[in-house]
Design a protein around this motif. Structure first.
Motif, short mmCIF file in Angstrom:
data_model
loop_
_atom_site.label_atom_id
_atom_site.label_comp_id
_atom_site.label_asym_id
_atom_site.label_seq_id
_atom_site.Cartn_x
_atom_site.Cartn_y
_atom_site.Cartn_z
N ALA A 1 32.07 56.44 51.48
CA ALA A 1 30.93 55.63 51.04
C ALA A 1 31.20 55.03 49.66
N ILE A 2 31.77 55.80 48.75
CA ILE A 2 32.09 55.29 47.42
C ILE A 2 33.12 54.16 47.53
N HIS A 3 34.17 54.41 48.29
CA HIS A 3 35.21 53.39 48.46
C HIS A 3 34.64 52.09 49.02
N ARG A 4 33.86 52.19 50.08
CA ARG A 4 33.33 50.99 50.72
C ARG A 4 32.34 50.25 49.84
N ALA B 1 33.08 46.56 48.52
CA ALA B 1 32.16 45.47 48.87
C ALA B 1 31.70 44.73 47.62
N LYS B 2 31.42 45.47 46.56
CA LYS B 2 31.01 44.83 45.31
C LYS B 2 32.15 43.97 44.75
N ARG C 1 40.23 47.24 41.61
CA ARG C 1 40.45 45.86 41.17
C ARG C 1 41.93 45.53 41.13
N LEU C 2 42.77 46.48 40.78
CA LEU C 2 44.21 46.26 40.78
C LEU C 2 44.72 45.98 42.20
N ASP C 3 44.04 46.53 43.20
CA ASP C 3 44.42 46.34 44.60
C ASP C 3 43.62 45.22 45.26
N ARG C 4 43.01 44.37 44.45
CA ARG C 4 42.12 43.34 44.98
C ARG C 4 42.78 42.48 46.06
N ASP C 5 44.06 42.14 45.89
CA ASP C 5 44.73 41.25 46.82
C ASP C 5 45.31 41.97 48.03
#
Length: 202
Positions: free
Chosen positions: A92-95, A99-100, A172-176
């Motif tokens: 749940a935290i990851h998702r 999503a944000k 955020r580092l894994d955004r792509d």
């Protein structure tokens, strides 16, 4: 006959406007004067509800995290086995964060700012997440579901193993990276972590 929803408070309205300004201008360029103008009040009146711009933006962060915190409490209060609860909470935290990051990047950046500056919203959120995890861990140890009885070691294992997948900066580092690929790797890490908790062996 259905009852009407309660009227929106001035505080909630100001937070909604501030959130919209963060999305439009970014948090650095969001101003109390601009929020006040859209709210139809003076900036001095805004300070009756929030003593500073930082306090107002901190509430933007906190209000966005409350639904996740509620889901974590509900999971911890549930009747499922401790290992199922823990897995569901971490997912749940990851998702929620992912999503944000994908759908609301300006507000996500504000969360990163709150973390970097150790704002009250970030501190309280971190404490609430850890508290719910601790509850489930204690339950698992008490029921015999977890053989790793050293609480500090077990909590360190949970957060160290999951860090890449549940910390906003790491996400955020894994955004792509494709979300599906990250989720698959997270599932593998969760399986190893839960096995270690159940067996007591790393």
């Amino acid at each position: 006959m259905p009852t009407a929803p309660p009227p929106e408070t001035n505080e909630a309205r100001l937070v909604d406007i501030a959130r919209a300004h963060v999305r439009k201008f970014g948090h650095a360029r969001t101003t109390v004067v601009g929020v006040a103008a859209d709210a139809g009040m003076t900036h001095a009146n805004v300070y009756r509800y929030f003593p500073s711009k930082s306090a107002l933006l901190d509430e933007v962060v906190a209000s966005g995290l409350r639904p996740l915190e509620a889901r974590l409490r509900d999971a911890a209060d549930g009747a499922d086995p401790a290992h199922d609860k823990l897995e569901r909470m971490l997912i749940a935290i990851h998702r929620d964060y992912r999503a944000k990051l994908d759908d609301d990047p300006a507000v996500f950046d504000l969360l990163i700012e709150a973390l970097a500056k150790n704002r009250p919203s970030a501190r309280k959120h971190r404490a609430r997440v850890q508290s719910e995890m601790q509850r489930v861990l204690e339950e698992g140890v008490a029921s015999g579901a977890f053989s790793m009885t050293d609480r500090r070691r077990a909590m360190s294992l949970i957060f160290d193993a999951a860090h890449r997948f549940i910390h906003p900066v790491a996400l955020r580092l894994d955004r792509d990276a494709p979300a599906g690929a990250i989720a698959t790797r997270f599932e593998a890490v969760l399986a190893m972590m839960l096995r270690a908790l159940r067996t007591g062996r790393l």
